[in-house]
Design a protein around this motif. Structure first.
Motif, PDB file in Angstrom:
ATOM      1  N   UNK A  85       0.819  -1.206   0.000  1.00  0.00           N
ATOM      2  CA  UNK A  85       0.000   0.000   0.000  1.00  0.00           C
ATOM      3  C   UNK A  85       0.858   1.263   0.000  1.00  0.00           C
ATOM      4  N   UNK A  86       1.965   1.255   0.737  1.00  0.00           N
ATOM      5  CA  UNK A  86       2.815   2.449   0.789  1.00  0.00           C
ATOM      6  C   UNK A  86       3.392   2.792  -0.584  1.00  0.00           C
ATOM      7  N   UNK A  87       3.837   1.786  -1.329  1.00  0.00           N
ATOM      8  CA  UNK A  87       4.368   2.033  -2.682  1.00  0.00           C
ATOM      9  C   UNK A  87       3.249   2.462  -3.634  1.00  0.00           C
ATOM     10  N   UNK A  88       2.084   1.833  -3.492  1.00  0.00           N
ATOM     11  CA  UNK A  88       0.944   2.207  -4.324  1.00  0.00           C
ATOM     12  C   UNK A  88       0.567   3.668  -4.102  1.00  0.00           C
ATOM     13  N   UNK A  89       0.462   4.096  -2.850  1.00  0.00           N
ATOM     14  CA  UNK A  89       0.082   5.478  -2.554  1.00  0.00           C
ATOM     15  C   UNK A  89       1.133   6.463  -3.051  1.00  0.00           C
ATOM     16  N   UNK A  90       2.408   6.102  -2.915  1.00  0.00           N
ATOM     17  CA  UNK A  90       3.483   6.952  -3.426  1.00  0.00           C
ATOM     18  C   UNK A  90       3.391   7.073  -4.938  1.00  0.00           C
ATOM     19  N   UNK A  91       3.197   5.942  -5.607  1.00  0.00           N
ATOM     20  CA  UNK A  91       3.073   5.922  -7.067  1.00  0.00           C
ATOM     21  C   UNK A  91       1.843   6.696  -7.511  1.00  0.00           C
ATOM     22  N   UNK A  92       0.734   6.513  -6.814  1.00  0.00           N
ATOM     23  CA  UNK A  92      -0.508   7.194  -7.170  1.00  0.00           C
ATOM     24  C   UNK A  92      -0.362   8.711  -6.999  1.00  0.00           C
ATOM     25  N   UNK A  93       0.331   9.139  -5.946  1.00  0.00           N
ATOM     26  CA  UNK A  93       0.533  10.569  -5.714  1.00  0.00           C
ATOM     27  C   UNK A  93       1.327  11.189  -6.870  1.00  0.00           C
ATOM     28  N   UNK A  94       2.364  10.501  -7.309  1.00  0.00           N
ATOM     29  CA  UNK A  94       3.161  11.000  -8.435  1.00  0.00           C
ATOM     30  C   UNK A  94       2.327  11.011  -9.711  1.00  0.00           C
ATOM     31  N   UNK A  95       1.655   9.894  -9.966  1.00  0.00           N
ATOM     32  CA  UNK A  95       0.872   9.775 -11.196  1.00  0.00           C
ATOM     33  C   UNK A  95      -0.212  10.837 -11.287  1.00  0.00           C
ATOM     34  N   UNK A  96      -1.000  10.986 -10.241  1.00  0.00           N
ATOM     35  CA  UNK A  96      -2.111  11.930 -10.307  1.00  0.00           C
ATOM     36  C   UNK A  96      -1.642  13.361 -10.467  1.00  0.00           C
ATOM     37  N   UNK A  97      -0.530  13.713  -9.829  1.00  0.00           N
ATOM     38  CA  UNK A  97      -0.067  15.096  -9.927  1.00  0.00           C
ATOM     39  C   UNK A  97       0.476  15.427 -11.316  1.00  0.00           C
ATOM     40  N   UNK A  98       0.872  14.430 -12.072  1.00  0.00           N
ATOM     41  CA  UNK A  98       1.342  14.659 -13.446  1.00  0.00           C
ATOM     42  C   UNK A  98       0.217  14.418 -14.449  1.00  0.00           C
ATOM     43  N   UNK A  99      -0.488  13.315 -14.288  1.00  0.00           N
ATOM     44  CA  UNK A  99      -1.485  12.887 -15.281  1.00  0.00           C
ATOM     45  C   UNK A  99      -2.654  13.852 -15.430  1.00  0.00           C
ATOM     46  N   UNK A 100      -3.055  14.480 -14.345  1.00  0.00           N
ATOM     47  CA  UNK A 100      -4.186  15.397 -14.405  1.00  0.00           C
ATOM     48  C   UNK A 100      -3.922  16.538 -15.394  1.00  0.00           C
ATOM     49  N   UNK A 101      -2.648  16.879 -15.582  1.00  0.00           N
ATOM     50  CA  UNK A 101      -2.286  17.958 -16.511  1.00  0.00           C
ATOM     51  C   UNK A 101      -1.746  17.427 -17.840  1.00  0.00           C
ATOM     52  N   UNK A 102      -1.042  16.298 -17.806  1.00  0.00           N
ATOM     53  CA  UNK A 102      -0.414  15.766 -19.023  1.00  0.00           C
ATOM     54  C   UNK A 102      -1.358  14.898 -19.843  1.00  0.00           C
ATOM     55  N   UNK A 103      -2.326  14.266 -19.182  1.00  0.00           N
ATOM     56  CA  UNK A 103      -3.237  13.373 -19.889  1.00  0.00           C
ATOM     57  C   UNK A 103      -2.643  11.982 -20.012  1.00  0.00           C
ATOM     58  N   UNK A 104      -3.218  11.200 -20.899  1.00  0.00           N
ATOM     59  CA  UNK A 104      -2.773   9.828 -21.101  1.00  0.00           C
ATOM     60  C   UNK A 104      -3.902   8.988 -21.652  1.00  0.00           C
ATOM     61  N   UNK A 105      -3.676   7.687 -21.666  1.00  0.00           N
ATOM     62  CA  UNK A 105      -4.646   6.737 -22.207  1.00  0.00           C
ATOM     63  C   UNK A 105      -5.877   6.692 -21.303  1.00  0.00           C
TER      64      UNK A 105
END
Length: 189
Positions: A55-75
């Motif tokens: 869970x700790x790695x998932x939350x860390x990964x999710x925090x990074x992903x959401x802060x970039x993806x919300x602006x960059x977009x993706x599939x």
């Protein structure tokens, strides 16, 4: 079920507010569906990664992903279930495998960082059929924010994260997000 709930809430809003425009009501329904889908997906993902002890790695990964993806977009997937499966497949390598990877040569991390910034610079924001970006100014703002958050995370990872598992988790998250921005041939997804 999620779509029906969003429609019922939109119907309630329509009957109890001054909002009567079909276009505005469709936007409200779409927004509610997106929020409920994300909540559903996030609860399932948290449960899965809690059960497997990552869970700790998932939350860390999710925090990074959401802060970039919300602006960059993706599939984007077409259904909630396909999105859930895609998300599981996205977060498994970032959360599970990153703990097994050794520390790589720092040159590798810097090359990945540079390539990630370049892809974000030239390819973000990635278009979405349901939320097209019509304004040039909005596109520039989204590009700036996606570059800003990507560089911020890369600096945090390279300068402050000493734990190899988190370093690899962060870099694999950015790499997987950036790979979604690279043009693909039709029919690949």
């Amino acid at each position: 079920m999620i779509n029906k709930l969003a429609c019922k809430i939109t119907y309630y809003i329509e009957n109890n507010s001054d909002i009567k425009s079909i276009s505005d009501l469709e936007k409200i329904t779409y927004s509610l569906q997106a929020i409920f889908n994300e909540l559903f997906k996030t609860v399932i993902l948290i449960a899965i990664f809690f059960i497997i002890g990552k869970l700790d790695y998932f939350l860390f990964s999710m925090m990074i992903l959401f802060s970039i993806r919300i602006f960059a977009g993706g599939y984007h997937c077409s259904t909630t279930i396909s999105c859930l499966f895609f998300s599981i497949l996205f977060f498994l390598p970032t959360s599970l495998l990153s703990g097994f990877l050794p520390k790589l040569n720092m040159v590798f991390y810097y090359v990945i960082a540079l390539l990630s910034i370049l892809v974000i610079l030239f390819r973000s924001p990635y278009p979405n059929k349901k939320r097209p970006i019509k304004s040039k100014k909005r596109r520039q703002i989204l590009k700036f924010l996606s570059i800003f958050f990507t560089i911020s995370w890369l600096c945090i990872l390279l300068l402050y994260i000493k734990d190899i598992s988190y370093l690899n988790c962060g870099f694999s998250t950015i790499l997987l997000e950036v790979s979604q921005l690279i043009p693909k041939k039709k029919g690949v997804f």
